[in-house]
Design a protein around this motif. Sequence first.
Motif, PDB file in Angstrom:
ATOM      1  N   SER A  81       0.844  -1.188   0.000  1.00  0.00           N
ATOM      2  CA  SER A  81       0.000   0.000   0.000  1.00  0.00           C
ATOM      3  C   SER A  81       0.886   1.248   0.000  1.00  0.00           C
ATOM      4  N   ALA A  82       0.255   2.387   0.081  1.00  0.00           N
ATOM      5  CA  ALA A  82       1.006   3.639   0.084  1.00  0.00           C
ATOM      6  C   ALA A  82       1.880   3.720   1.332  1.00  0.00           C
ATOM      7  N   ASN A  83       3.025   4.344   1.179  1.00  0.00           N
ATOM      8  CA  ASN A  83       3.912   4.507   2.324  1.00  0.00           C
ATOM      9  C   ASN A  83       3.271   5.412   3.355  1.00  0.00           C
ATOM     10  N   ASP A  84       3.405   5.029   4.600  1.00  0.00           N
ATOM     11  CA  ASP A  84       2.839   5.853   5.666  1.00  0.00           C
ATOM     12  C   ASP A  84       3.853   6.883   6.127  1.00  0.00           C
ATOM     13  N   ALA A  85       3.404   8.120   6.259  1.00  0.00           N
ATOM     14  CA  ALA A  85       4.302   9.148   6.793  1.00  0.00           C
ATOM     15  C   ALA A  85       4.380   8.994   8.312  1.00  0.00           C
ATOM     16  N   ILE A  86       5.594   9.025   8.814  1.00  0.00           N
ATOM     17  CA  ILE A  86       5.764   8.983  10.267  1.00  0.00           C
ATOM     18  C   ILE A  86       5.688  10.408  10.807  1.00  0.00           C
ATOM     19  N   GLY A  87       6.367  11.295  10.123  1.00  0.00           N
ATOM     20  CA  GLY A  87       6.331  12.690  10.558  1.00  0.00           C
ATOM     21  C   GLY A  87       7.313  13.516   9.758  1.00  0.00           C
TER      22      GLY A  87
END
Lengths: 1143, 357
Positions: A81-87
């Motif tokens: 899936s799409a990469n998740d932003a951590i911050g």
Amino acid sequence: MPGKLKVKIVAGRHLPVMDRASDLTDAFVDVKFGNTTFKTDVYPKSLNPQWNSEWFKFEVDDEDLQDEPLQITVLDHDTYSANDAIGKVYIDIDPLLCSEAATVISGWLPIYDTIHGIRGEINVLVKVDFFNDLNRFRQSSCGVKFFCTTSIPRCYRAVMVHGFVEELVVNEDPEYQWIDRIRTPRASNEARQRLIFLMSGELQRKIGLKVLEMGGNAVVGYLQCFDLEGESGLVVRAIGTACTLEKISTLTSASATHPSNSSPSKDMKEPVFGEEAPGIPLSSGPPTPLRVQTFSSFSPSKSYSRQSSSSDTELSLTPKTVRIYLSPSSPALVSDSSPLPSAHLPRHLRPGMSSRSTTPPPLHVSQSDTAMLRKSMSFSEELLLAASGMGSGGSAGKEAGPLKALLRQQTQSALEQREYPFFTLTSFPPGFLLHVGGVVSARSVKLLDRIHNPDEPETRDAWWEEIRQEIKSHAKALGCHAVLGYSESTSICEEVCILSASGTAAILGSRFVQDGPLDTDYRLSRQPLVFSTGAERVEGDMGSSASLGFEEVAPPGCGFCHIPYDELNIPFPAQLTYCYYCRRFKVPDVLFTTIDLPTEANVTGKGCLIQARLCRTKKKAQGEGNATAISNLLPFLEYELHTQLMNKLKLRGMNSLFGLRIQISVGETMLLGLASATGVYLTALPSPGRIQIAGKTPSDITYEQHISNMQKKINDTIAKNKELYEVNPPEVVEEMIGSPIPEPRQRSRLLRSHSESSDEVTELDLSHGKKDAFVLEIDDTDAVEDIHALLTDSPMPPGFYSCNTEIMPGIQNWTSAIQMFTSVRVFRLNNANLTNQGLNKIFSDLCENLLKSLYFKLRSMIPCCLCHLNFTVAVPEDELIQVAVTAVAMSFYKDQTLENGRQSGDKTLIKAITENDEQLQFNLELNAESSSSNPLSSTKGLSDVSGSHPSARAPPVDYSSFADRCSSWIEQLRLKAHTIRRGSVKTTSSLEKASPLPEGRSRSLQSNRSYSGSSVTVVKMTPLSFIPGAKITKYLGIINMFFIRETSSLREEGGVSGFLHTFIAEVFAMVRAHVAALGGNALVSYSMKECVFMENPNKNQAQSLINVSGDAVIFVRESELEATSVQPQSAATRETSNGGDGT
Amino acid sequence: MSVELDVFVGNTTIMDKEVYQLWLNGYTVNDAVKVRIEGGIMEECEASAEVLLSDTMDQYRTFQMCERLLHHPAKLANQLLFQIPPDRQAMLIERYYAFDDAFVREVLGKKLSKGTKKDLDDVSAKTGIMLKSCRRQFDNFKRVFKVVEELKGPLVENIRQHFLLPDQLARDYAAIVFFANNRFETGKKKLQYLTFHDFAFCAGQLINHWTVGAVDNMMDDMDVDLDKEFLQDLKDLKILITDKDLLDQHKSLVCTALRGKTNVFNEMEANFKNLSRSLVNIAAKLINAKDVRDFFIDLVEKFIEPCRSDKWTSIDVNLYLIHYTNSVHILDTFKHHGVWNRYMGVIKSCILRMYHE
């Protein structure tokens, strides 16, 4: 291609678990600058990834370098899936663009997410290879230094102060764009954060350009603000003071040319301005008794200010323009629909419109009318006439006198040039400030409309233009050509916006201010301070002869108090007396200013925070009606705030206010006014008259009794306060002692004028006797409330002092223990039907309780002073009041405070005292303290205390230093004896008792802090421009950060308090981390300029915005620097020599 | 009219030790305020109840925010959220990991499982320690247990390094972990007279002498488990009771040495065979995990209680055990001196510690 930005991503730590299955994270980093993006490799399955990337290189224009922030995004790689932003981490690379600031950004920076807060840290390295663009037509301004500090930064020297710079940028608020309906809250928050970063970068660049054009190299007192106008957009505006600064280390050559120049002082208490040759006499030109068109060439920035006066037509879009400026004695309101500058003119002529201080205007036959003013018809009649907007012409017609002509003349000359002789500085190099006129302020109520073209923010510009013009003309009315401590602010509620500006009208010395903006030969401007020995007062002429510099003979300790306006043509009624210090020039009886107390000022005793708080209900309304309602309320609000300030000042036995800041905040159903200032007893000014209560119709006995009870209470409070703040001016000893026992009024008044006439044999100003009593009539309920408000201000617990200025008068011996803090409270008014009085009480209690909580929290630091107490009020919602406080608590050494009090009490005497004397005096004090059985001390104390008996007073025959010295000693002894004899006096006795223990505590605290060993650099933060016991060796650049935090799980995060607590802690953490990454160990001149909090508990949501700024610095402990002599001593000697120079 | 939001954030995090202790003890905010008021702080600082409430709430919130970090004390030192001076950090950690003897006595040797956690309200009722505090202490045990379970090297040192605890506290935790891991029975009525410190002492002995790490520091194995090889070897000691000659010889040697040195000589002589059988049987059975659990109850039932009923003093016990241990070396047919010493050294110090007169 003048710049190459290099970024290396080293490692991450404490990352959050992004993959539930493995409890680990596959992190990689996106590095973005402008439109270029680089990526690191994915570091699989680790919460502490070690990327150790190559150097990512961005080749960019210097314009972009200034505008754009470096954006680092940490993501979790996801195959499917799409990469998740951590911050994200935003890094402002501006500090790297200035050769004198930081050279590299390196360290652990918190990874921030607007929904989750801090999520781990990332270690980065950022460098810039920079080739300065010398193109004349460049759009960048790299290399211009920015300082939030409102004084000349500690390790610099002001070569020249060019003047006011301002800029304003507008944009659409992403939160209100149509796209916001379909994007996630996170995306919207990030768009907003990024936009504001960009806008402040652009703003800074543009201001820098102006500075360069003026020939300066730095902006001092840089103040940037956001106006979240909601639907109508987002405004970022900034003001500052352009200067040419020189590093002090380069001073050697300069000092060679001026042999009298002392080497840079190690004393950190006072700003260091080398280049001082006070002794060199220059022939002064012919005295110019009247200042005429003095500032025609004053400010060099004329060509740079935006031309927007043509926007008058646009202005009429707003239905009503109301300007108010605060006059210490009575409010003034003029509303006019055609805000042409010329229309303002007559207002300055009306008595009681004055921006300057003092007692009620003589218009009213008796001073006792003051309390009535609020109600009396006659008053409102006059006010309304002007306020109704019946044309300023009408009111102008009423005015007469030669003044008008003069003022018109001045206005005209001012109109000829559109520029502002404003300075955002609040403390100044010696010789800069000559005289202070008083506070000038202007407000205007505007209706917001959508900003149609972001590139042409003319409307907003015109609004400020208008206000600045007004300020300028007010200053002129006070005979001043400059405005110091200038600041601007807004309060927005729905579509109504109140714009406010305030400052201190003043006359400046010519040394730092020069005509030619592009003058590169700085030497010319460095005119030595000029003294003429004549007894006559020489008016400083600020004309074209500025570089020649005519200066005052007045001693620096009191010179700034001397009136700048012409005595015969006072623009408003004021009680003038001869200066109590030099006895040569006229001074007003009360002085209000927005600046810091000048370091060289002669002060008696200590200062204290004085606050006036006011809450007024208003009907809900829309648009124009709302604006009108607010405009109508404003003058009353200001008037009452002023009355409160005045009463509280007198209650403390003081005669001047510094750092005055009046904040008016508007909500849907109420207006809040909060005025904060630091009260001080200036030795040069007369002692304040007493507060007297008079019943208008003294009918029955109980009523009389009531009044006399109150009078007694007030007298007691004054006496207590005088003792607490060590306000014991030698001249008026008898008065102070007399206060505990209420005397018949007439008698005391008689006595007073009598004693004064004996004091000042020939110089007595007859009008002086009139000002004696400040009468409060308790005829109406308002006054009763007032008095209650006066008396309900609970005293500070022993061991605490507070002020809202940089320096606390009377305390110098700080320990190195400092604690900066922010406290926020939101109060809900559940009862909608509150009276004004009820609201007032609630608001006042809210502030008082907040202060009490602070005292309690910080009790381990006793003896301590809360410095730079900065209150911000807001009405975030219908029934909510929000108060935010930022301040720094600083411990000081108790054992020396008394001595300091004495020093500041009368500096002239100190200079005469030799070492031996000091010793002797110390012994004496010890005796008095150690045993009440000591006959000498106790009798002395007795005699002084019993001085309440009028005849016991021995009036000082003359003011030779010997007499002063004695009286000052007696003061000391009396104080001590007082303490011993009247053990029941709670405040003092416990203060004495408490001393050994808290000191130990504070020491231990101090040692705790110096203890290091953790892997995280300790970063100190303070709203002040200095760090006690330390020397700032380098300024690394400005920190200006904006954060948004949002949650949709408010309850889970500990409710509103938990949410905001975490957010503020996170903001502090990020600020500290960025300072540390720049290589610094402290942030000075810290301020939290915006703290917006919105909640929706029903939806379990909350959002908050915080904007903070300050100067990142490196400081070195003085003890580490070298084994110098004890710092407070050196401070004392310096001060002494200053005082000595004056006389 | 109510305060909706009230926060105070210092650049250096302000923490009041007294409030911290109240929080750790599981007091609610209101109870904590009451305790503080009773402590006379209002008079001392001229504060009102309102101020105290605000301060207490604020502190509680701070502690709650810190708690996450306290679970991994090493993080506390290099986290950025709170600026806390190092000595304060040490105080926070030490107090957070401190426990009540009464509480630990209840859960010592129990499996640190969810089931045990569910029973904590009983423990709370029994000990008078607030449930919240019990939970914290229990979670601390469990957390430490989980971390060091997987680690190699000396147990105490591991605990000290990972949780930044002072030496004594680290030792206590080592004992708790060791007991939990081996599930020693400590709750039986007969063991009630023993304090936590008695057990902790014994655990220290066992860790230092009976685990793999005790013999060889370089070993990869952990400190939490008993040395299987050693337990196996203990079976060899059975010869001391199974071989009639050896038993008699041993008895006569001990009795010769003891004669005239104690008031309870007759009882010693009469009980020798019983006592010796008990001790050797305990040793021989230790290879079974179930019997390991009963180690302490066995020591009490089979050795301490008989001695106590015969009114032995500690000195008597000490004397007896010294000679009992040493005499074995004179027996020429006995070959397992190393195992014997390793076994008896621990047994002797444990018994002496557990022998309350």
